[in-house]
Write a protein that holds these residues in place. Sequence first.
Motif, PDB file in Angstrom:
ATOM      1  N   MET A   1       0.831  -1.191   0.000  1.00 35.33           N
ATOM      2  CA  MET A   1       0.000   0.000   0.000  1.00 35.33           C
ATOM      3  C   MET A   1       0.873   1.251   0.000  1.00 35.33           C
ATOM      4  SD  MET A   1      -3.071  -1.054  -0.089  1.00 35.33           S
ATOM      5  CE  MET A   1      -3.936  -2.596   0.135  1.00 35.33           C
ATOM      6  N   ALA A   2       0.410   2.289  -0.639  1.00 39.73           N
ATOM      7  CA  ALA A   2       1.168   3.512  -0.717  1.00 39.73           C
ATOM      8  C   ALA A   2       1.165   4.222   0.616  1.00 39.73           C
ATOM      9  CB  ALA A   2       0.589   4.422  -1.797  1.00 39.73           C
ATOM     10  N   PRO A   3       2.309   4.860   1.006  1.00 38.81           N
ATOM     11  CA  PRO A   3       2.346   5.611   2.245  1.00 38.81           C
ATOM     12  C   PRO A   3       1.279   6.698   2.235  1.00 38.81           C
ATOM     13  CG  PRO A   3       4.553   5.327   1.308  1.00 38.81           C
ATOM     14  CD  PRO A   3       3.586   4.863   0.284  1.00 38.81           C
ATOM     15  N   GLY A   4       0.655   6.895   3.382  1.00 36.35           N
ATOM     16  CA  GLY A   4      -0.340   7.963   3.487  1.00 36.35           C
ATOM     17  C   GLY A   4      -1.741   7.517   3.183  1.00 36.35           C
ATOM     18  N   THR A   5      -1.894   6.292   2.602  1.00 31.28           N
ATOM     19  CA  THR A   5      -3.231   5.783   2.348  1.00 31.28           C
ATOM     20  C   THR A   5      -3.851   5.357   3.668  1.00 31.28           C
ATOM     21  OG1 THR A   5      -2.508   4.970   0.194  1.00 31.28           O
ATOM     22  CG2 THR A   5      -4.572   4.118   1.048  1.00 31.28           C
ATOM     23  N   PRO A   6      -4.980   5.909   4.079  1.00 28.26           N
ATOM     24  CA  PRO A   6      -5.520   5.619   5.412  1.00 28.26           C
ATOM     25  C   PRO A   6      -6.007   4.185   5.548  1.00 28.26           C
ATOM     26  CG  PRO A   6      -7.088   6.890   4.119  1.00 28.26           C
ATOM     27  CD  PRO A   6      -5.823   6.828   3.310  1.00 28.26           C
ATOM     28  N   ARG A   7      -5.767   3.615   6.745  1.00 34.69           N
ATOM     29  CA  ARG A   7      -6.286   2.298   7.074  1.00 34.69           C
ATOM     30  C   ARG A   7      -7.431   2.490   8.062  1.00 34.69           C
ATOM     31  NH1 ARG A   7      -1.885   0.148   8.662  1.00 34.69           N
ATOM     32  NH2 ARG A   7      -1.458  -0.987   6.724  1.00 34.69           N
ATOM     33  N   VAL A   8      -8.515   1.760   7.866  1.00 37.27           N
ATOM     34  CA  VAL A   8      -9.695   1.909   8.698  1.00 37.27           C
ATOM     35  C   VAL A   8     -10.086   0.551   9.249  1.00 37.27           C
ATOM     36  CG1 VAL A   8     -12.099   2.674   8.802  1.00 37.27           C
ATOM     37  CG2 VAL A   8     -10.496   3.819   7.245  1.00 37.27           C
ATOM     38  N   PHE A   9     -10.316   0.468  10.559  1.00 41.29           N
ATOM     39  CA  PHE A   9     -10.820  -0.763  11.156  1.00 41.29           C
ATOM     40  C   PHE A   9     -12.346  -0.730  11.101  1.00 41.29           C
ATOM     41  CE2 PHE A   9      -6.525  -1.077  12.760  1.00 41.29           C
ATOM     42  CZ  PHE A   9      -6.294  -2.449  12.763  1.00 41.29           C
ATOM     43  N   VAL A  10     -12.920  -1.823  10.632  1.00 37.76           N
ATOM     44  CA  VAL A  10     -14.346  -1.823  10.310  1.00 37.76           C
ATOM     45  C   VAL A  10     -15.230  -1.640  11.546  1.00 37.76           C
ATOM     46  CG1 VAL A  10     -14.019  -3.191   8.222  1.00 37.76           C
ATOM     47  CG2 VAL A  10     -14.482  -4.355  10.386  1.00 37.76           C
ATOM     48  N   SER A  11     -14.738  -2.043  12.730  1.00 37.79           N
ATOM     49  CA  SER A  11     -15.553  -1.865  13.934  1.00 37.79           C
ATOM     50  C   SER A  11     -15.824  -0.388  14.193  1.00 37.79           C
ATOM     51  CB  SER A  11     -14.861  -2.488  15.149  1.00 37.79           C
ATOM     52  OG  SER A  11     -13.620  -1.844  15.409  1.00 37.79           O
ATOM     53  N   HIS A  12     -14.926   0.482  13.718  1.00 37.77           N
ATOM     54  CA  HIS A  12     -15.105   1.918  13.890  1.00 37.77           C
ATOM     55  C   HIS A  12     -16.136   2.490  12.925  1.00 37.77           C
ATOM     56  CE1 HIS A  12     -10.693   2.049  15.551  1.00 37.77           C
ATOM     57  NE2 HIS A  12     -11.553   1.467  16.381  1.00 37.77           N
ATOM     58  N   LEU A  13     -16.505   1.695  11.910  1.00 37.50           N
ATOM     59  CA  LEU A  13     -17.469   2.175  10.914  1.00 37.50           C
ATOM     60  C   LEU A  13     -18.910   1.820  11.276  1.00 37.50           C
ATOM     61  CD1 LEU A  13     -15.635   1.351   7.563  1.00 37.50           C
ATOM     62  CD2 LEU A  13     -15.988   3.593   8.585  1.00 37.50           C
ATOM     63  N   SER A  14     -19.084   0.853  12.157  1.00 33.37           N
ATOM     64  CA  SER A  14     -20.432   0.427  12.494  1.00 33.37           C
ATOM     65  C   SER A  14     -21.230   1.571  13.118  1.00 33.37           C
ATOM     66  CB  SER A  14     -20.379  -0.751  13.473  1.00 33.37           C
ATOM     67  OG  SER A  14     -21.674  -1.166  13.818  1.00 33.37           O
ATOM     68  N   GLY A  15     -22.327   1.925  12.457  1.00 36.46           N
ATOM     69  CA  GLY A  15     -23.215   2.961  12.971  1.00 36.46           C
ATOM     70  C   GLY A  15     -22.846   4.382  12.608  1.00 36.46           C
ATOM     71  N   VAL A  16     -21.731   4.591  11.877  1.00 32.44           N
ATOM     72  CA  VAL A  16     -21.351   5.970  11.550  1.00 32.44           C
ATOM     73  C   VAL A  16     -22.289   6.513  10.468  1.00 32.44           C
ATOM     74  CG1 VAL A  16     -18.937   5.501  12.119  1.00 32.44           C
ATOM     75  CG2 VAL A  16     -19.678   5.397   9.743  1.00 32.44           C
ATOM     76  N   PRO A  17     -22.555   7.821  10.486  1.00 28.20           N
ATOM     77  CA  PRO A  17     -23.476   8.399   9.502  1.00 28.20           C
ATOM     78  C   PRO A  17     -22.875   8.471   8.109  1.00 28.20           C
ATOM     79  CG  PRO A  17     -22.568  10.120  10.895  1.00 28.20           C
ATOM     80  CD  PRO A  17     -22.096   8.815  11.474  1.00 28.20           C
ATOM     81  N   VAL A  18     -23.733   8.384   7.107  1.00 30.58           N
ATOM     82  CA  VAL A  18     -23.348   8.487   5.701  1.00 30.58           C
ATOM     83  C   VAL A  18     -24.026   9.727   5.123  1.00 30.58           C
ATOM     84  CG1 VAL A  18     -23.397   7.372   3.438  1.00 30.58           C
ATOM     85  CG2 VAL A  18     -23.162   5.985   5.517  1.00 30.58           C
ATOM     86  N   PHE A  19     -23.231  10.603   4.476  1.00 31.76           N
ATOM     87  CA  PHE A  19     -23.750  11.853   3.943  1.00 31.76           C
ATOM     88  C   PHE A  19     -23.569  11.908   2.433  1.00 31.76           C
ATOM     89  CE2 PHE A  19     -22.578  12.755   8.332  1.00 31.76           C
ATOM     90  CZ  PHE A  19     -23.693  13.432   8.803  1.00 31.76           C
TER      91      PHE A  19
END
Length: 424
Positions: free
Chosen positions: A1-19
């Motif tokens: 992966m290229a440096p600076g590309t953000p990594r996201v853990f999916v547990s942090h996405l559960s329930g987050v709003p979508v705009f």
Amino acid sequence: MAPGTPRVFVSHLSGVPVFDPNGDQVGRVRDLVAMLRIGGRPPRLLGMVVEGVSRRRIFLPMTRVTGIESGQVITTGVVNMRRFEQRPTERLVLGEFLDRRVSLVETGEEVTVLDVAIQQLPARRDWEIDKYFVRKGRGGALRRKGETLTVEWSAVSGFSLEEHGQGAESLVATFEKLRPTDVANALHHLSPKRRAEVAAALDDDRLADVLEELPEDDQVEIIGKLKEERAADVLEAMDPDDAADLLSELPEEDKERLLTLMRPDDAADVRRLMSYEERTAGGLMTTEPIILRPDATVADALARVRQSDLSPALAAQVYVCRSPDETPTGKYLGTVHFQRLLRDPPFTLVSSIVDSDLVALTPQTPLSVVTSYLAAYNLVSVPVVDESGSLLGAVTVDDVLDHLLPDDWRETDFHGHEGMLRGR
């Protein structure tokens, strides 16, 4: 992966709003959808399951996600509000990956998956599963006391497909790196039953691309075996001119039913194309060329040209029109070719470099004239305008070739000379 590309853990996405792009909330993330792949490749993330205000769960493709940050997901474009239905090749990340028992490749030790990290591929809109956060130990109280560690996706076994696996899931995975033309050729030579199974397993965008490369008989057969709402989704994902050609082959009742299920804007484009004779500029054109207003800059134009879902022919030039900037537009002012965009400073207005000398075609222009016009001026695309001067669309050279070649060219003229084209 290229440096600076953000990594996201999916547990942090559960329930987050979508705009959406206007800042209006579409819903909240309830799960993520992934596809397993063969050949030791990490699972690909297809999209998100979003629960709207009406409690309906819909599918949001990752290609529509422009940002995941600050506890929110930002989308671009129109979100399809039809209910999400999981397909055979799809896996729910939160629902099926978390708490799953897998093995560490190096030691064979069993571990429990506690979380999954996803990361966007460099310079692309594709996302993959990147890492797993796991706990050693076997279930119950031991699971909570065991050592936790973050490992690469390749360090665990239990998520990949076997090369000899049966069913549409493995076959679809083998198609992933193939061009739509090659997938279409493979589908054409399958039995009708197998063809329907694979078509049902492909995602909407992929199936739309493949349908555009299939003979008409295969298109009609496949679209007729899909559920009507799914068929409407696939037609929306197709280029409007290809969708119009396919719908024209269906019985009138089926055609009207599918058009009614499509989004009004998409259906309007297709209906307009179907009103023209097939072998005319109006019947050949796409209604979705790159359109810019006169006050757009070269930088704006290049940003549009870079869109990965554009064909090379459509990306070769932009069309400058007065508002509205969707077909049918305001007055068509002219064209700016990609090469000219590369020669001028980014802040230059496209209206100052527009080529207005090239005469546009009318929708009634016959195929023979369109062909001669493209050849005479060495063009890959040509604008089509109505009598009031509004841009209706553009005819590209690939659409013209489809109508000039024999009906069976996909089976004989190309595939019969495939080895020659590869230099064998």
